[in-house]
Write an enzyme that holds these catalytic residues in place. Structure first.
Site, PDB file in Angstrom:
ATOM      1  N   CYS A  74       0.963  -1.327   0.035  1.00  0.00           N
ATOM      2  CA  CYS A  74      -0.032   0.192   0.071  1.00  0.00           C
ATOM      3  C   CYS A  74       0.981   1.145   0.069  1.00  0.00           C
ATOM      4  CB  CYS A  74      -1.078  -0.074   1.223  1.00  0.00           C
ATOM      5  SG  CYS A  74      -0.257  -0.260   2.615  1.00  0.00           S
ATOM      6  N   ASP A 279      -7.488   5.627  -1.631  1.00  0.00           N
ATOM      7  CA  ASP A 279      -7.080   4.464  -0.909  1.00  0.00           C
ATOM      8  C   ASP A 279      -6.531   3.276  -1.790  1.00  0.00           C
ATOM      9  OD1 ASP A 279      -6.998   2.217   0.873  1.00  0.00           O
ATOM     10  OD2 ASP A 279      -8.976   2.468   1.610  1.00  0.00           O
ATOM     11  N   HIS A 281      -6.054   0.190  -0.923  1.00  0.00           N
ATOM     12  CA  HIS A 281      -6.425  -1.054  -0.452  1.00  0.00           C
ATOM     13  C   HIS A 281      -7.470  -1.887  -1.408  1.00  0.00           C
ATOM     14  CE1 HIS A 281      -4.309   0.873   2.907  1.00  0.00           C
ATOM     15  NE2 HIS A 281      -3.747  -0.255   2.868  1.00  0.00           N
TER      16      HIS A 281
END
Length: 394
Positions: A74, A279, A281
């Site tokens: 990430c 994000d 993820h």
């Protein structure tokens, strides 16, 4: 797709909230918006940022390594996003907008190709992961903001197309003299007082990044300034909150990489007391360019309202980024930072100085070559453990 990825992705995409109805100004990477009247413009700006997420089924890293970065990549993806924003500003301009299905400019396709998940792309997950080994991070290990900044600095040396100077300001200190020497290499050759003929006219006055010819970029190599910081111990010191917000208001802003412990995000702005972020993820299949060189690009743009989190939830370990295409833009950034340091609304996050403080040693003194193979000497100046920042306090 495995069950864990299915559960995570389907739940996450179901939780996205629409952008709030608020009279508070919305700031996205130096642009101000009204959430009540400019919602479409806000979402268009967010969607136009490059969105790099977990991928799966790419060629093994190092030939025999992982074929997915789910669970560990990430921060590497956030590093790609902040550098991707710099490349967009460099080659397309901050005002550039992406729209689904439209024919894309050649420069945009070239930018995407530098991040494709394969070993020969300048800023691929393969290159970042393997270069991180020299920073003491085995492939598959989670990075902190400082480590990814150092890796991007190393990789940019080989990107002869963009000709960027990626400078990582250590010890919470930005040294103007050092940056100008890096971005204007002719200073060392001709002396600080010998400006090339025509430099005053050309530098800072060109219409677009694409118009910069090779001779002109020799006057000022576009700067990506990354500043690793630790703004508290376990939680962010509230004295820095207003200063952090003001960083997103600067026209040179590239945003901030950071997040929560072991969960990285790319922060691109704020509204009220909430940070706006992309994000990484979400696990998506690796992308393979078409035979004609075009890249299927829809999965590289976040086409839903951006995520938000309260600023007090931010982990104190971050790296702030700024892009200065010209010397004039860098001088303007310095002026704005000095103004911010005079404000009483917050504590400065870093120090801006004209010349090298006596207690600091310049990287140039190490005579590092582009492959940065002398890891022992490098480690003395670039600590790869992000937990060991100097702590700033009131």
């Amino acid at each position: 797709m495995d069950a864990a990825t299915l559960t995570y992705d389907t739940l996450r995409f179901g939780e996205f909230e629409d952008f709030p109805e608020t009279s508070d100004p919305v700031w996205i990477l130096g642009e101000e918006y009204n959430a009540l009247t400019e919602k479409d413009e806000i979402l268009s700006d967010v969607t136009s940022r490059l969105w790099f997420t977990y991928r799966k089924n790419f060629p093994p890293i190092g030939g025999t390594g992982p074929t997915s970065d789910t669970g560990w990549g990430c921060m590497l993806r956030c590093g790609q996003m902040i550098l991707g924003e710099a490349l967009v500003c460099r080659h397309l301009g901050r005002e550039w907008r992406w729209a689904r299905g439209q024919k894309q400019r050649e420069e945009y396709i070239s930018i995407l190709n530098t991040f494709i998940d394969k070993k020969d792309s300048y800023y691929s997950i393969h290159q970042i992961a393997q270069m991180g080994v020299g920073e003491g991070k085995p492939i598959g290990q989670w990075y902190g903001p400082n480590t990814v900044a150092q890796v991007l600095k190393k990789l940019a040396v080989f990107d002869t197309w963009s000709r960027l100077v990626v400078h990582v300001a250590m010890d919470n200190t930005v040294v103007i003299e050092e940056i100008k020497r890096l971005c204007m290499p002719w200073l060392d050759m001709a002396g600080a007082c010998a400006e090339p003929e025509g430099a005053g006219e050309l530098n800072g006055c060109l219409e677009g990044a694409c118009a910069l010819a090779e001779e002109e970029t020799a006057l000022w190599k576009p700067l990506v300034l990354l500043i690793p910081l630790r703004l508290g111990l376990s939680d962010i010191n509230e004295a820095y909150i207003e200063t952090l917000k003001q960083c997103f208001m600067l026209p040179q802003s590239l945003g901030v990489i950071g997040g929560k412990p072991n969960s990285a995000h790319y922060f691109i702005g704020y509204v009220g007391e909430e940070l706006i972020y992309l994000d990484p993820h979400t696990t998506q299949p690796a992308v393979e360019p078409y035979e004609d060189g075009q890249v299927p690009d829809e999965t590289y743009h976040c086409q839903h309202p951006p995520c938000r989190m309260h600023i007090c939830e931010l982990d104190p370990s971050i790296a702030a980024g700024f892009f200065c295409r010209t010397e004039d833009e860098f001088d303007d950034w310095c002026m704005r930072i000095r103004r911010l340091s005079c404000n009483r609304g917050g504590l400065p996050m870093f120090e801006l100085v004209d010349s090298q403080p006596s207690h600091m040693v310049s990287v140039d003194a190490l005579n590092l070559t582009p492959d940065f193979s002398d890891s022992d000497r490098l480690e003395r100046f670039f600590d790869s453990e992000d937990e060991e920042f100097e702590i700033l306090s009131l």
